[in-house]
Scaffold this active site. Structure first.
Site, PDB file in Angstrom:
ATOM      1  CE1 TYR A  79      -2.992  -3.087   0.454  1.00 35.77           C
ATOM      2  CE2 TYR A  79      -3.326  -2.498   2.751  1.00 35.77           C
ATOM      3  CZ  TYR A  79      -3.589  -3.330   1.683  1.00 35.77           C
ATOM      4  OH  TYR A  79      -4.438  -4.397   1.852  1.00 35.77           O
ATOM      5  CG  PHE A 224     -13.193  -4.479  -1.012  1.00 31.86           C
ATOM      6  CD1 PHE A 224     -12.894  -3.166  -0.648  1.00 31.86           C
ATOM      7  CD2 PHE A 224     -12.491  -5.046  -2.053  1.00 31.86           C
ATOM      8  CE1 PHE A 224     -11.915  -2.450  -1.319  1.00 31.86           C
ATOM      9  CE2 PHE A 224     -11.516  -4.326  -2.732  1.00 31.86           C
ATOM     10  CZ  PHE A 224     -11.228  -3.020  -2.363  1.00 31.86           C
ATOM     11  N   PRO A 225     -15.637  -5.590   3.197  1.00 37.19           N
ATOM     12  CG  PRO A 225     -15.528  -4.971   5.447  1.00 37.19           C
ATOM     13  CD  PRO A 225     -14.757  -4.913   4.153  1.00 37.19           C
ATOM     14  N   GLY A 229     -23.170  -4.087  -3.800  1.00 42.39           N
ATOM     15  CA  GLY A 229     -23.720  -3.955  -5.137  1.00 42.39           C
ATOM     16  C   GLY A 229     -25.194  -3.593  -5.130  1.00 42.39           C
TER      17      GLY A 229
END
Length: 306
Positions: A79, A224-225, A229
């Site tokens: 990162y 990405f819990p 969508g």
């Protein structure tokens, strides 16, 4: 804890990672506290290439996360080319006994849009040594192999991390984006305390890994819990359940993860203090059996993604 009148379950708020590292079951992912060459409209697509433009704000969010109770902070050497680790240290060092830092090695970044696994054991050890310096510690609480590299045997890659553990430089070993078979193979070389895969209400391709981790006392750390969508629409099931329990859709999605397994430890990331508070208070959200089942029915197993 179960409320017999409403048949509503409040999952445990902590988990003993590796059996001896107690963490609250919502941590903080620091990845989003980085910028790309240009800030894209979709945060999920951010190249995570440079330190944050507003460094003071990023430091403040990290400190607020810990102040609000998040005691597992997740970063990686990939990162912002190590600058994210340096940011974590600037904000939180000295960490004290109440804060645990997780980082990752095993990916190279030759360009903003490239994430390339590199599992050469010497490289993994070098990156761990650099992480120790950037994070200003003598031992890493949790060191993940960011990705398995098919060019090297799993035993050699995990063996490099095991050697670091034997030297006292790593407390616990984790893996990221692995299958159950890969997890089993790695465990033949060293104890695996955590696995970090893409997983949320809409991305359920690692259901079997969640179940395997639960059966073996391994922390399952979904990244990405909150990504949901179309399920996150105002007329969707998530919003419907959120209204029923007086929570936000994001809190409802996190509550579902916490209920999914007692070894699940989500690490939502944000650069917003408001979203930070929202995420961390999801620990207080309870779902009934019926609500949990209704949310669970949304997911269909799909292949895990990078």
């Amino acid at each position: 804890m179960t409320n017999s009148k409403t048949n509503t379950l409040v999952p445990p708020s902590t988990f003993a990672l590796g059996g001896d590292l107690t963490v609250r079951r919502i941590g903080f992912g620091a990845m989003r506290l980085a910028d790309g060459p240009e800030r894209p409209p979709d945060p999920a697509a951010a190249p995570i290439w440079r330190p944050p433009a507003d460094r003071a704000a990023a430091v403040a969010v990290l400190r607020k996360a810990v102040e609000l109770g998040a005691n597992l902070v997740d970063t990686a050497d990939a990162y912002a080319l190590g600058a994210n680790e340096e940011l974590v240290a600037e904000a939180l060092h000295p960490y004290g006994d109440s804060v645990s830092i997780a980082t990752k090695v095993g990916v190279v970044r030759p360009a903003p849009d490239e994430w390339i696994p590199l599992g050469h054991p010497a490289y993994l050890r070098q990156q761990a040594e650099l992480a120790l310096r950037r994070l200003r510690v003598e031992r890493l609480d949790l060191l993940y192999l960011h990705r398995l590299d098919p060019a090297y045997p799993v035993a050699e890659q995990v063996g490099a991390l095991r050697r670091l553990r034997e030297e006292g430089k790593v407390r616990h070993i984790g893996l990221s984006e692995v299958t159950v078979d890969q997890l089993r193979e790695a465990a033949d070389t060293a104890p695996i305390a955590a696995v970090q895969n893409l997983y949320n209400l809409a991305a359920r391709g690692h259901d079997d890994v969640v179940d395997h981790a639960a059966a073996h006392g391994i922390a399952f750390v979904p990244f990405f819990p909150i990504a949901m969508g179309a399920h996150a629409g105002p007329d969707g099931v998530v919003a419907e359940v959120a209204r029923e329990i007086g929570a936000t859709p994001a809190q409802t999605a996190l509550a579902w993860l916490l209920r999914r397994s007692d070894t699940v430890v989500p690490i939502p990331g944000t650069s917003s203090e408001a979203h930070l508070r929202e995420n961390l208070t999801a620990l207080e959200v309870a779902l009934s059996d019926e609500q949990f089942a209704r949310l669970s029915a949304l997911g269909e197993a799909t292949p895990g993604a990078d």
